[in-house]
Design an enzyme around this catalytic site. Structure first.
Site, PDB file in Angstrom:
ATOM      1  N   SER A  43       0.856  -1.188   0.000  1.00 51.35           N
ATOM      2  CA  SER A  43       0.000   0.000   0.000  1.00 51.35           C
ATOM      3  C   SER A  43       0.887   1.231   0.000  1.00 51.35           C
ATOM      4  O   SER A  43       2.059   1.172   0.376  1.00 51.35           O
ATOM      5  CB  SER A  43      -0.901   0.013   1.238  1.00 51.35           C
ATOM      6  OG  SER A  43      -1.669   1.205   1.315  1.00 51.35           O
TER       7      SER A  43
ATOM      8  N   TYR B 251      -1.914  -0.847  10.482  1.00 50.78           N
ATOM      9  CA  TYR B 251      -1.988  -1.176   9.061  1.00 50.78           C
ATOM     10  C   TYR B 251      -0.744  -0.670   8.332  1.00 50.78           C
ATOM     11  O   TYR B 251      -0.119  -1.400   7.553  1.00 50.78           O
ATOM     12  CB  TYR B 251      -3.244  -0.554   8.457  1.00 50.78           C
ATOM     13  CG  TYR B 251      -3.377  -0.731   6.959  1.00 50.78           C
ATOM     14  CD1 TYR B 251      -3.873  -1.912   6.428  1.00 50.78           C
ATOM     15  CD2 TYR B 251      -3.016   0.284   6.076  1.00 50.78           C
ATOM     16  CE1 TYR B 251      -4.000  -2.082   5.052  1.00 50.78           C
ATOM     17  CE2 TYR B 251      -3.140   0.129   4.699  1.00 50.78           C
ATOM     18  CZ  TYR B 251      -3.638  -1.060   4.193  1.00 50.78           C
ATOM     19  OH  TYR B 251      -3.754  -1.220   2.838  1.00 50.78           O
TER      20      TYR B 251
END
Length: 258
Positions: A140, A154
């Site tokens: 990401s 995350y």
């Protein structure tokens, strides 16, 4: 035009929804056998049915070694080889520091980062025996490049994937196994829809291309990393974000409109 991957086998973890579903369907369209992995067998089988007879579903929690080993065994039993692993399984529940519990942190790290290690470890014997393999991680921009309140766990997991990738790429290069990562920006998925229309609109306004991406944008990048054309590419990343990380500050976007 990429050389045909017809008849090769790919495992896609987190393959029943969002980006994973898009990757599974794109690889199926390219003619690969696809093992769609999800915690929910019915959902995995539904995606496999959308792909066709050369795909099947498998249920397992890839944060456990036992499930990952069973996953690899299933792929070998059904298709005879493991050529590509798309380690895509991931979650992004929000919790700010001070409210985040140890259980919250461990759950995200286990699902996103530990599963990367476990799935790669599970497919290595088959890839080494064949003398080739392609490993594609879904990381990401959040963590390696950007941050967002509530996603420190995350972000840590996604940055951790890239640290894992770089050393794994060195270790596995002698076996003709490449390890690369796609770094999505904001992609329109079921999870993104759950963030609400206001979040989506504000996010789109911050992206130079003025829109969110679609799952095929990520799937196409993953397919490149799995291709013969990428056989000399390892330890690398592709950011797929519509230019989101490029503006120096919000004023840069305003200057475009001036």
């Amino acid at each position: 035009m990429l050389k045909s991957l017809q008849g090769r086998t790919v495992i896609v973890t987190g393959g029943s929804k969002g980006i994973g579903r898009g990757i599974a369907k794109r690889f199926g369209l390219a003619g690969l056998n696809v093992l769609v992995v999800s915690r929910n067998l019915q959902e995995a089988q539904k995606v496999a049915a959308e792909i066709g007879p050369h795909a099947s579903g498998f249920a397992g929690d890839v944060s456990t070694a036992e499930a990952c080993e069973a996953m690899a065994a299933a792929a070998l039993d059904r298709y005879g080889s493991i050529d590509v692993l798309c380690a895509n399984a991931g979650i992004f529940p929000a919790a700010k520091l001070g409210d985040m519990t140890v259980a919250d942190f461990d759950h995200v790290i286990g699902t996103n980062l530990r599963s990367t290690f476990l799935t790669v470890s599970a497919v290595l014997p088959a890839m080494k025996a064949k003398g080739m393999g392609r490993i594609v991680l879904t990381s990401s921009i959040t963590g390696p490049i950007t941050g967002y309140p509530g996603w420190s766990h995350y972000g840590a997991s996604k940055a951790g994937q890239l640290g894992f990738m770089r050393t794994a790429a060195i270790e596995l290069a002698p076996f003709n196994i490449t390890v690369n990562a796609v770094m999505p920006g904001n992609i329109m998925t079921e999870g993104m829809e759950g963030m609400g229309s206001e979040y989506i609109e504000k996010t789109a306004a911050s992206i130079p291309m003025k829109r969110l991406g679609v799952v095929d944008d990520i799937a196409n990048a993953a397919l490149y990393f799995a291709s013969e054309e990428a056989n000399y590419v390892t330890g690398q990343t592709i950011v797929v974000d519509g230019g989101q990380v490029l503006p120096e500050n919000p004023g840069a976007m305003e200057a475009m409109e001036g």
